[in-house]
Scaffold this motif. Structure first.
Motif, PDB file in Angstrom:
ATOM      1  N   HIS A   1       0.829  -1.206   0.000  1.00  0.00           N
ATOM      2  CA  HIS A   1       0.000   0.000   0.000  1.00  0.00           C
ATOM      3  C   HIS A   1       0.861   1.253   0.000  1.00  0.00           C
ATOM      4  O   HIS A   1       0.593   2.213  -0.719  1.00  0.00           O
ATOM      5  CB  HIS A   1      -0.911  -0.024   1.230  1.00  0.00           C
ATOM      6  CG  HIS A   1      -1.724   1.211   1.424  1.00  0.00           C
ATOM      7  ND1 HIS A   1      -1.230   2.341   2.041  1.00  0.00           N
ATOM      8  CD2 HIS A   1      -3.018   1.499   1.103  1.00  0.00           C
ATOM      9  CE1 HIS A   1      -2.173   3.269   2.087  1.00  0.00           C
ATOM     10  NE2 HIS A   1      -3.266   2.785   1.528  1.00  0.00           N
ATOM     11  N   ASP A   2       1.907   1.245   0.826  1.00  0.00           N
ATOM     12  CA  ASP A   2       2.867   2.340   0.826  1.00  0.00           C
ATOM     13  C   ASP A   2       4.216   1.760   1.227  1.00  0.00           C
ATOM     14  O   ASP A   2       4.289   0.879   2.085  1.00  0.00           O
ATOM     15  CB  ASP A   2       2.443   3.459   1.774  1.00  0.00           C
ATOM     16  CG  ASP A   2       2.117   2.970   3.174  1.00  0.00           C
ATOM     17  OD1 ASP A   2       2.959   3.165   4.077  1.00  0.00           O
ATOM     18  OD2 ASP A   2       1.045   2.377   3.363  1.00  0.00           O
ATOM     19  N   PRO A   3       5.309   2.216   0.589  1.00  0.00           N
ATOM     20  CA  PRO A   3       6.628   1.624   0.841  1.00  0.00           C
ATOM     21  C   PRO A   3       7.046   1.743   2.303  1.00  0.00           C
ATOM     22  O   PRO A   3       7.090   2.846   2.858  1.00  0.00           O
ATOM     23  CB  PRO A   3       7.566   2.419  -0.075  1.00  0.00           C
ATOM     24  CG  PRO A   3       6.670   3.005  -1.126  1.00  0.00           C
ATOM     25  CD  PRO A   3       5.372   3.281  -0.432  1.00  0.00           C
ATOM     26  N   VAL A   4       7.382   0.616   2.905  1.00  0.00           N
ATOM     27  CA  VAL A   4       7.755   0.641   4.314  1.00  0.00           C
ATOM     28  C   VAL A   4       9.056   1.401   4.529  1.00  0.00           C
ATOM     29  O   VAL A   4       9.318   1.926   5.622  1.00  0.00           O
ATOM     30  CB  VAL A   4       7.848  -0.801   4.866  1.00  0.00           C
ATOM     31  CG1 VAL A   4       9.064  -1.523   4.319  1.00  0.00           C
ATOM     32  CG2 VAL A   4       7.842  -0.793   6.391  1.00  0.00           C
ATOM     33  N   ALA A   5       9.865   1.528   3.480  1.00  0.00           N
ATOM     34  CA  ALA A   5      11.099   2.301   3.591  1.00  0.00           C
ATOM     35  C   ALA A   5      10.818   3.752   3.964  1.00  0.00           C
ATOM     36  O   ALA A   5      11.604   4.386   4.686  1.00  0.00           O
ATOM     37  CB  ALA A   5      11.880   2.241   2.277  1.00  0.00           C
ATOM     38  N   TYR A   6       9.695   4.273   3.502  1.00  0.00           N
ATOM     39  CA  TYR A   6       9.356   5.650   3.835  1.00  0.00           C
ATOM     40  C   TYR A   6       8.928   5.779   5.292  1.00  0.00           C
ATOM     41  O   TYR A   6       9.067   6.855   5.899  1.00  0.00           O
ATOM     42  CB  TYR A   6       8.265   6.171   2.895  1.00  0.00           C
ATOM     43  CG  TYR A   6       8.826   6.622   1.560  1.00  0.00           C
ATOM     44  CD1 TYR A   6       9.103   7.962   1.327  1.00  0.00           C
ATOM     45  CD2 TYR A   6       9.109   5.699   0.563  1.00  0.00           C
ATOM     46  CE1 TYR A   6       9.625   8.377   0.123  1.00  0.00           C
ATOM     47  CE2 TYR A   6       9.636   6.105  -0.649  1.00  0.00           C
ATOM     48  CZ  TYR A   6       9.901   7.442  -0.868  1.00  0.00           C
ATOM     49  OH  TYR A   6      10.445   7.851  -2.066  1.00  0.00           O
ATOM     50  N   LYS A   7       8.405   4.717   5.865  1.00  0.00           N
ATOM     51  CA  LYS A   7       8.095   4.738   7.293  1.00  0.00           C
ATOM     52  C   LYS A   7       9.387   4.749   8.110  1.00  0.00           C
ATOM     53  O   LYS A   7       9.520   5.487   9.088  1.00  0.00           O
ATOM     54  CB  LYS A   7       7.230   3.534   7.667  1.00  0.00           C
ATOM     55  CG  LYS A   7       5.851   3.564   7.037  1.00  0.00           C
ATOM     56  CD  LYS A   7       5.120   4.839   7.430  1.00  0.00           C
ATOM     57  CE  LYS A   7       3.790   4.958   6.732  1.00  0.00           C
ATOM     58  NZ  LYS A   7       3.179   6.291   6.898  1.00  0.00           N
ATOM     59  N   ARG A   8      10.329   3.920   7.706  1.00  0.00           N
ATOM     60  CA  ARG A   8      11.619   3.918   8.409  1.00  0.00           C
ATOM     61  C   ARG A   8      12.314   5.273   8.260  1.00  0.00           C
ATOM     62  O   ARG A   8      12.972   5.753   9.192  1.00  0.00           O
ATOM     63  CB  ARG A   8      12.502   2.799   7.879  1.00  0.00           C
ATOM     64  CG  ARG A   8      11.987   1.398   8.190  1.00  0.00           C
ATOM     65  CD  ARG A   8      13.046   0.345   7.931  1.00  0.00           C
ATOM     66  NE  ARG A   8      13.418   0.267   6.534  1.00  0.00           N
ATOM     67  CZ  ARG A   8      12.871  -0.582   5.650  1.00  0.00           C
ATOM     68  NH1 ARG A   8      11.918  -1.416   6.046  1.00  0.00           N
ATOM     69  NH2 ARG A   8      13.279  -0.602   4.404  1.00  0.00           N
ATOM     70  N   ARG A   9      12.150   5.892   7.089  1.00  0.00           N
ATOM     71  CA  ARG A   9      12.770   7.195   6.867  1.00  0.00           C
ATOM     72  C   ARG A   9      12.177   8.245   7.801  1.00  0.00           C
ATOM     73  O   ARG A   9      12.905   9.099   8.327  1.00  0.00           O
ATOM     74  CB  ARG A   9      12.575   7.626   5.409  1.00  0.00           C
ATOM     75  CG  ARG A   9      13.347   8.902   5.059  1.00  0.00           C
ATOM     76  CD  ARG A   9      13.160   9.298   3.612  1.00  0.00           C
ATOM     77  NE  ARG A   9      11.822   9.831   3.363  1.00  0.00           N
ATOM     78  CZ  ARG A   9      11.482  10.469   2.245  1.00  0.00           C
ATOM     79  NH1 ARG A   9      12.371  10.604   1.272  1.00  0.00           N
ATOM     80  NH2 ARG A   9      10.255  10.930   2.096  1.00  0.00           N
ATOM     81  N   GLU A  10      10.860   8.191   8.027  1.00  0.00           N
ATOM     82  CA  GLU A  10      10.245   9.132   8.959  1.00  0.00           C
ATOM     83  C   GLU A  10      10.862   9.006  10.350  1.00  0.00           C
ATOM     84  O   GLU A  10      11.134  10.004  11.016  1.00  0.00           O
ATOM     85  CB  GLU A  10       8.739   8.896   9.033  1.00  0.00           C
ATOM     86  CG  GLU A  10       7.980   9.336   7.792  1.00  0.00           C
ATOM     87  CD  GLU A  10       6.486   9.130   7.915  1.00  0.00           C
ATOM     88  OE1 GLU A  10       6.029   8.627   8.971  1.00  0.00           O
ATOM     89  OE2 GLU A  10       5.753   9.447   6.960  1.00  0.00           O
ATOM     90  N   VAL A  11      11.066   7.764  10.773  1.00  0.00           N
ATOM     91  CA  VAL A  11      11.663   7.528  12.088  1.00  0.00           C
ATOM     92  C   VAL A  11      13.102   8.018  12.112  1.00  0.00           C
ATOM     93  O   VAL A  11      13.540   8.706  13.049  1.00  0.00           O
ATOM     94  CB  VAL A  11      11.587   6.040  12.463  1.00  0.00           C
ATOM     95  CG1 VAL A  11      12.255   5.799  13.815  1.00  0.00           C
ATOM     96  CG2 VAL A  11      10.142   5.564  12.496  1.00  0.00           C
ATOM     97  N   GLY A  12      13.875   7.683  11.074  1.00  0.00           N
ATOM     98  CA  GLY A  12      15.285   8.064  11.026  1.00  0.00           C
ATOM     99  C   GLY A  12      15.493   9.565  11.009  1.00  0.00           C
ATOM    100  O   GLY A  12      16.381  10.097  11.702  1.00  0.00           O
ATOM    101  N   ARG A  13      14.695  10.265  10.237  1.00  0.00           N
ATOM    102  CA  ARG A  13      14.837  11.723  10.175  1.00  0.00           C
ATOM    103  C   ARG A  13      14.488  12.369  11.512  1.00  0.00           C
ATOM    104  O   ARG A  13      15.128  13.349  11.920  1.00  0.00           O
ATOM    105  CB  ARG A  13      13.954  12.287   9.059  1.00  0.00           C
ATOM    106  CG  ARG A  13      14.553  12.076   7.673  1.00  0.00           C
ATOM    107  CD  ARG A  13      13.699  12.701   6.590  1.00  0.00           C
ATOM    108  NE  ARG A  13      14.416  12.772   5.321  1.00  0.00           N
ATOM    109  CZ  ARG A  13      13.880  13.126   4.166  1.00  0.00           C
ATOM    110  NH1 ARG A  13      12.589  13.461   4.118  1.00  0.00           N
ATOM    111  NH2 ARG A  13      14.606  13.180   3.072  1.00  0.00           N
TER     112      ARG A  13
END
Length: 415
Positions: A389-401
């Motif tokens: 549905h949405d790339p999980v990499a972008y979720k990890r990026r939100e956390v990392g940033r």
């Protein structure tokens, strides 16, 4: 599940059992027991229904008869009067029996709550009262990745025209949430409309490998009329925004988290029963039972530990979110952003755990467990399909940033 309820499970699948004969749940623990009963009903023939891919009218009827559909509704109208943390756990439990039905129920809770997300106090009361009393089952056709549905303002009415590639719940829903943009403006308008009407045509083209019973095909919307009074959150054609209006993504992402974890639990429980009863030890391993095989014991222990940890994080984040729901007007942009980071973190964890569990069960059950009639592959297919549905990499990026710079995710319509 106690033995006394086993005949009820069998009868309920055929519409012959009356949930009204059981005590009405009033506490979260009792509602969870009701959800476990529904899980048992659904899992009896989940593999066969997945293979058939038929419209889940009977399954939604079970959700209605059980009372789960009105879990969040006002008690005065026959609802459960419960809160989001329990709704998430109920979604997880139902998904353990059937991932598709768990998704349908989770989305239903989201759209039932949408009146609170954007509506006026009068609209909230009116929607929740009628939806609860009449046991509406909600669907939604609001995929923001498609072109916007165009709305024409015709004085006292709004008229919707357009297409959406996904309309989860379509044929099994009583009402559908539409969203579009008023022509010539940037004004988005949500409205609840009857699902069965001439202006809505469902394409019945959902043909994906997983979540096959979610009725998520495309829809054409042509001439659906809505009075301005039903435009969610508007007074005199003017919308007053709140930070709380942007909580749609954190809420729906937690819905995703919980039916992913439910599917993972269903996969592990189903596989463990097969291992106990059918899996054979490896002929060179020196063990008499599969349940004594060191790699099998280790595998179940590892996956279960990870699932328990993910469930605990999901419950903690749901509790944090409930504090927001209790005082919507107090929500600040900072608090909203920090909460979305936590949601992003649990979404990443839940995705990984569910994919790992639904894949690894084959190593723990053996070659004969790949028989098509068992349908064990449905667990992986369900998680794999929806987790795109949405790339999980972008979720990890939100956390990392957030960790590195303190940057908060910006509210969006999608994810």
């Amino acid at each position: 599940m106690t033995e006394v309820l086993e005949p009820f499970v069998t009868a309920a699948r055929d519409g012959g059992a009356d949930f009204a004969a059981l005590p009405t749940p009033t506490t979260p623990a009792e509602w969870l027991e009701r959800a476990r009963l529904v899980r048992r009903i659904l899992e009896v023939d989940a593999a066969e229904r997945d293979a058939a891919g038929a419209t889940p009218y009977d399954e939604v009827a079970v959700l209605k008869r059980s009372g789960l559909v009105t879990l969040l509704g006002p008690v005065a109208e026959g609802g459960g009067g419960q809160e989001w943390p329990l709704a998430y756990r109920v979604t997880r439990e139902v998904a353990a029996g059937d991932g598709s039905i768990g998704q349908l129920l989770g989305y239903h809770y989201l759209w039932f709550w949408a009146a609170r997300l954007v509506g006026t106090p009068e609209q909230i009361e009116a929607v929740e009262t009628q939806a609860t009393a009449e046991q509406w089952f909600f669907g939604g056709a609001v995929n923001p990745r498609d072109d916007d549905v165009v709305i024409h303002d015709e004085g006292d009415e709004l008229v919707y025209h357009g297409k959406k590639s996904f309309s989860t719940g379509s044929n099994v829903s009583d009402v559908t949430v539409l969203e579009g943009v008023v022509s010539g403006t940037e004004t988005h308008v949500f409205a609840i409309v009857p699902s069965k009407q001439e202006g809505i045509v469902y394409h019945d083209d959902w043909d994906n490998i997983g979540q096959r019973l979610t009725e998520s095909g495309g829809v054409t919307i042509d001439g659906v009329r809505v009075p301005w009074a039903a435009a969610a959150g508007f007074r005199d054609k003017v919308y007053q925004p709140r930070v709380y209006n942007t909580l749609n993504v954190p809420v729906i992402q937690l819905v995703f988290v919980n039916f992913y974890l439910g599917i993972a639990r269903g996969a592990l429980d189903t596989a463990a029963e097969y291992t106990r009863t059918t899996t054979r030890p490896w002929l060179h391993g020196g063990q008499e039972r599969a349940t004594d095989e060191p790699y099998i014991v280790d595998g179940y222990g590892d996956l279960t530990a990870k699932l328990w940890a993910a469930e605990a994080l999901a419950d903690a984040v749901a509790d944090e979110q409930q504090e927001i729901h209790r005082d919507p007007d107090a929500l600040t942009e900072q608090a909203r952003g920090e909460h979305e980071v936590r949601v992003a973190a649990v979404k990443a964890v839940a995705t990984n755990v569910a994919l790992a569990a639904s894949n690894a069960i084959f190593e723990l059950t053996g070659a004969r467990a790949t028989r098509a009639s068992l349908g064990f592959d449905r667990f992986w297919r369900n998680v794999r399909t929806h987790s795109l549905h949405d790339p999980v990499a972008y979720k990890r990026r939100e956390v990392g940033r957030f960790v590195l710079t303190g940057e908060l995710p910006q509210p969006t319509w999608y994810s």
